[in-house]
Motif scaffolding. Structure first.
Motif, PDB file in Angstrom:
ATOM      1  N   VAL A 279     -36.852   9.859 -18.571  1.00 23.63           N
ATOM      2  CA  VAL A 279     -36.979   9.352 -17.447  1.00 23.63           C
ATOM      3  C   VAL A 279     -35.805   9.300 -16.128  1.00 23.63           C
ATOM      4  O   VAL A 279     -34.496  10.427 -17.129  1.00 23.63           O
ATOM      5  N   PRO A 280     -35.577   9.572 -15.429  1.00 24.42           N
ATOM      6  CA  PRO A 280     -35.026   9.841 -14.228  1.00 24.42           C
ATOM      7  C   PRO A 280     -33.131   9.680 -14.791  1.00 24.42           C
ATOM      8  O   PRO A 280     -33.446   7.859 -15.044  1.00 24.42           O
ATOM      9  N   GLY A 281     -32.366   9.731 -14.869  1.00 26.63           N
ATOM     10  CA  GLY A 281     -30.977   9.094 -15.488  1.00 26.63           C
ATOM     11  C   GLY A 281     -30.008   8.999 -13.562  1.00 26.63           C
ATOM     12  O   GLY A 281     -30.441   8.902 -12.670  1.00 26.63           O
ATOM     13  N   LEU A 282     -28.889   9.349 -14.310  1.00 28.68           N
ATOM     14  CA  LEU A 282     -28.010   8.784 -12.863  1.00 28.68           C
ATOM     15  C   LEU A 282     -27.233  10.575 -13.244  1.00 28.68           C
ATOM     16  O   LEU A 282     -27.160  10.967 -13.108  1.00 28.68           O
ATOM     17  N   VAL A 283     -26.818  10.149 -11.567  1.00 24.27           N
ATOM     18  CA  VAL A 283     -26.078  11.284 -10.823  1.00 24.27           C
ATOM     19  C   VAL A 283     -24.748  11.733 -11.151  1.00 24.27           C
ATOM     20  O   VAL A 283     -24.200  10.147 -12.600  1.00 24.27           O
ATOM     21  N   ALA A 284     -23.848  12.978 -11.454  1.00 21.94           N
ATOM     22  CA  ALA A 284     -22.947  12.797 -12.090  1.00 21.94           C
ATOM     23  C   ALA A 284     -21.521  12.903 -11.633  1.00 21.94           C
ATOM     24  O   ALA A 284     -20.817  11.197 -12.856  1.00 21.94           O
ATOM     25  N   THR A 285     -21.465  11.918 -10.102  1.00 21.36           N
ATOM     26  CA  THR A 285     -20.423  11.095 -10.020  1.00 21.36           C
ATOM     27  C   THR A 285     -20.690   9.266 -10.786  1.00 21.36           C
ATOM     28  O   THR A 285     -20.096   8.641  -9.535  1.00 21.36           O
ATOM     29  N   ASP A 286     -22.030   9.260 -10.679  1.00 16.55           N
ATOM     30  CA  ASP A 286     -22.304   7.762 -10.566  1.00 16.55           C
ATOM     31  C   ASP A 286     -21.329   6.590 -11.130  1.00 16.55           C
ATOM     32  O   ASP A 286     -20.755   7.016 -12.345  1.00 16.55           O
ATOM     33  N   GLU A 287     -20.896   5.197 -11.110  1.00 13.80           N
ATOM     34  CA  GLU A 287     -19.569   4.634 -11.543  1.00 13.80           C
ATOM     35  C   GLU A 287     -20.425   4.512 -13.331  1.00 13.80           C
ATOM     36  O   GLU A 287     -19.771   4.261 -13.860  1.00 13.80           O
ATOM     37  N   ARG A 288     -21.639   4.536 -13.414  1.00 17.07           N
ATOM     38  CA  ARG A 288     -21.954   4.029 -14.742  1.00 17.07           C
ATOM     39  C   ARG A 288     -22.193   5.120 -15.583  1.00 17.07           C
ATOM     40  O   ARG A 288     -22.418   5.107 -16.884  1.00 17.07           O
ATOM     41  N   ARG A 289     -21.950   6.518 -15.318  1.00 20.78           N
ATOM     42  CA  ARG A 289     -21.618   6.910 -16.484  1.00 20.78           C
ATOM     43  C   ARG A 289     -20.889   7.079 -17.472  1.00 20.78           C
ATOM     44  O   ARG A 289     -21.473   7.362 -19.058  1.00 20.78           O
ATOM     45  N   PRO A 290     -20.225   6.437 -17.882  1.00 16.45           N
ATOM     46  CA  PRO A 290     -19.140   5.948 -19.010  1.00 16.45           C
ATOM     47  C   PRO A 290     -20.245   5.086 -20.121  1.00 16.45           C
ATOM     48  O   PRO A 290     -20.204   4.760 -20.926  1.00 16.45           O
ATOM     49  N   THR A 291     -20.762   4.161 -18.995  1.00 11.98           N
ATOM     50  CA  THR A 291     -22.108   3.631 -19.823  1.00 11.98           C
ATOM     51  C   THR A 291     -22.977   3.695 -20.297  1.00 11.98           C
ATOM     52  O   THR A 291     -24.167   3.705 -20.797  1.00 11.98           O
ATOM     53  N   MET A 292     -23.462   4.777 -19.511  1.00 13.40           N
ATOM     54  CA  MET A 292     -24.401   5.835 -20.079  1.00 13.40           C
ATOM     55  C   MET A 292     -23.903   6.662 -20.885  1.00 13.40           C
ATOM     56  O   MET A 292     -24.315   6.768 -21.909  1.00 13.40           O
ATOM     57  N   SER A 293     -22.672   7.167 -21.345  1.00 12.44           N
ATOM     58  CA  SER A 293     -22.396   7.762 -22.294  1.00 12.44           C
ATOM     59  C   SER A 293     -22.401   6.424 -23.656  1.00 12.44           C
ATOM     60  O   SER A 293     -22.721   7.105 -24.351  1.00 12.44           O
ATOM     61  N   VAL A 294     -21.718   5.253 -23.522  1.00 14.53           N
ATOM     62  CA  VAL A 294     -21.889   4.399 -24.780  1.00 14.53           C
ATOM     63  C   VAL A 294     -23.657   4.156 -24.692  1.00 14.53           C
ATOM     64  O   VAL A 294     -23.690   4.325 -25.816  1.00 14.53           O
ATOM     65  N   LEU A 295     -24.370   3.791 -24.091  1.00 10.32           N
ATOM     66  CA  LEU A 295     -25.362   3.820 -24.128  1.00 10.32           C
ATOM     67  C   LEU A 295     -26.292   4.967 -25.336  1.00 10.32           C
ATOM     68  O   LEU A 295     -27.197   4.863 -25.727  1.00 10.32           O
ATOM     69  N   ASN A 296     -26.226   6.202 -24.739  1.00  8.04           N
ATOM     70  CA  ASN A 296     -26.418   7.379 -25.290  1.00  8.04           C
ATOM     71  C   ASN A 296     -25.626   7.539 -27.006  1.00  8.04           C
ATOM     72  O   ASN A 296     -26.144   7.741 -27.624  1.00  8.04           O
ATOM     73  N   ALA A 297     -24.527   7.400 -26.748  1.00 10.08           N
ATOM     74  CA  ALA A 297     -24.007   6.826 -28.633  1.00 10.08           C
ATOM     75  C   ALA A 297     -24.963   5.867 -29.212  1.00 10.08           C
ATOM     76  O   ALA A 297     -25.468   6.372 -30.294  1.00 10.08           O
ATOM     77  N   ILE A 298     -24.956   4.876 -28.468  1.00 12.98           N
ATOM     78  CA  ILE A 298     -25.681   3.906 -29.843  1.00 12.98           C
ATOM     79  C   ILE A 298     -27.247   4.271 -29.339  1.00 12.98           C
ATOM     80  O   ILE A 298     -27.645   3.841 -31.385  1.00 12.98           O
ATOM     81  N   PHE A 299     -28.224   5.139 -28.400  1.00 14.53           N
ATOM     82  CA  PHE A 299     -29.629   5.162 -28.403  1.00 14.53           C
ATOM     83  C   PHE A 299     -29.117   6.532 -29.735  1.00 14.53           C
ATOM     84  O   PHE A 299     -31.018   6.577 -30.363  1.00 14.53           O
TER      85      PHE A 299
END
Length: 461
Positions: A279-299
């Protein structure tokens, strides 16, 4: 260093200490050239990159008498190694081979980088050669035609790799007509249609002092670096006394994307199906990029991730399975990949979708959150043992992010991510329109149930 450091374009000098006793310095020269260095204690090597914030997304169709520039960034990546007004292609190659150095270039969707890695004592040579290539490439007509053939062979090689085909079609399916959806290297039609005058025009319009960013990491003295760079650029004919502001960074914030293509099947006589769902994700400067990193690691990152455990370990449905989450200035993706036999592909696709839905509905455990933080911390620290990674981090910080975050700051941001944050982002992703791409010996009917999509938007090749 406490927190991220902003990198204002109008600030001439900036210096600060970073994690691991590294020293980061940044100079914006009156001509607009930006120079960033990270001095790493104990390092004996150095990696240097010459960057421009011009990638495949910036190529344009023909307009107002100007020829189309499609394929120009890829052509330049090749042609800048083919000789300057003072060096032949062989001279360039010998310069690095004679000292055991490495040199190469990369074209990306939003930037191009020419880089080299050498011993610290050979940095002046690397500066001189890269500066000559960057400023004084001849783009010889005969070499242009030679490289057209080389690039076409490169594209043919990629076209024979079903994973590469799947990846390109996936970007196209998720991002649609957005320029980020185009293939980085162009395609055979655009490369055959490219003309030297268009590539030359693209080169002269974008390879200027105000566009240039030089990043260096490892055993580097910043003041010596700046002096060597100014000497090399002036010697190549650039007038650095002409004042100019650095080019503005790209506007950030999510672009409006067209409705994603839900199903793309590319039929190939392969043993495996290369499967991508996302799906479409987050832009590079989105403040939730750390959350995306954690989500991706878990998933889907690592052997303990949910995708790996569910698809490979428990069911034996695939050898390679993972997730990924690239981000750009105004768009991003969240994707899942697996390579599996045709008879298992529909089951794998359904499992991918189910696992993301499960993450969105039930969230993550405290143990998963802790394990993800440890994984990201270790992987980041190990990556930064390499001056290449540090040089690239400087480049992305300057070109895209507008701030520099060292390892300590990156880990601090990761530590702030909560289970609720991960679940909320997973729910947002799971609610977005899905795109599925399958390359191999299969039919589109095998995947109808894996995405919620209408039949008229499908594409079969």
């Amino acid at each position: 260093m406490n927190g991220a450091v902003d990198l204002p374009l109008g600030l001439a000098e900036l210096s600060f200490d970073a994690a691991g006793d590294a020293r980061v310095r940044r100079s914006v020269l009156p001509s607009g050239v930006r120079v960033l260095s990270e001095q790493v204690p104990g390092s004996r090597s150095v990696t240097i990159g010459f960057w421009v914030a011009v990638g495949s997304r910036d190529e344009q169709p023909s307009a107002s008498g100007h020829p189309a520039t499609y394929g120009s960034t890829h052509f330049l990546e090749h042609l800048l190694f083919k000789g300057t007004t003072t060096r032949t292609a062989l001279d360039i190659a010998i310069s690095f081979d004679a000292v055991g150095g490495e040199h190469n270039a990369l074209t990306a969707k939003e930037y191009t980088c020419y880089y080299a890695k050498v011993q610290d004592r050979d940095l002046p040579m690397a500066v001189a050669v890269l500066a000559d290539m960057f400023t004084s490439s001849r783009l010889d007509a005969e070499e242009f035609e030679n490289e057209r053939g080389v690039i076409l062979e490169e594209l043919s090689m990629a076209g024979d790799d079903p994973a590469d085909v799947a990846n390109e079609r996936f970007f196209e399916a998720v991002l649609g007509a957005h320029p980020l959806g185009r293939p980085i290297g162009g395609n055979p039609d655009t490369i055959r249609a490219a003309v030297r005058d268009a590539v030359w025009e693209h080169y002269r319009a974008n390879y200027r002092p105000s566009d240039l960013v030089v990043t260096v990491a490892g055993a580097v003295d910043h003041e010596v670096l700046v002096a060597e760079l100014e000497r090399a650029l002036t010697g190549a004919g650039w007038d650095l006394s002409v004042e100019a502001a650095p080019v503005e960074r790209r506007p950030v914030g999510p672009a409006v994307l067209e409705v994603a293509r839900p199903l793309t099947v590319v039929q190939r006589p392969t043993e495996q199906i290369n499967l991508l769902l996302g799906v479409p994700g987050l832009v590079a400067t989105d403040e939730r990029r750390p959350t995306m990193s954690v989500l991706n690691a878990i998933f889907g990152s690592g052997m303990s991730s949910r995708l790996f455990q569910q698809v490979r370990e428990r069911r034996g449905l695939a050898y390679s399975v993972y997730s990924f989450a690239p981000g750009y200035s105004d768009a991003g993706l969240f994707g899942m990949y697996a390579g599996c036999s045709p008879s298992k592909a529909s089951t794998v696709a359904a499992l991918m979708r189910t696992e993301l839905d499960r993450l969105a509905e039930h969230g993550v455990t405290a143990d998963e959150l802790r394990r993800a933080s440890g994984q990201l911390a270790g992987a980041s620290a190990l990556a930064l043992e390499d001056s290449d990674t540090r040089m690239s981090r400087l480049g992305r910080s300057e070109l895209t992010l507008g701030e520099f975050a060292d390892l300590d700051e990156a880990l601090r941001r990761i530590a702030l991510v909560t289970a609720d944050d991960v679940q909320a982002l997973a729910a947002e992703l799971a609610a977005r329109p899905f795109s599925l791409v399958a390359v191999g010996a299969t039919e589109e009917s095998a995947f109808r149930g894996a995405v919620e999509a209408a039949a008229p938007s499908t594409d079969v090749a």
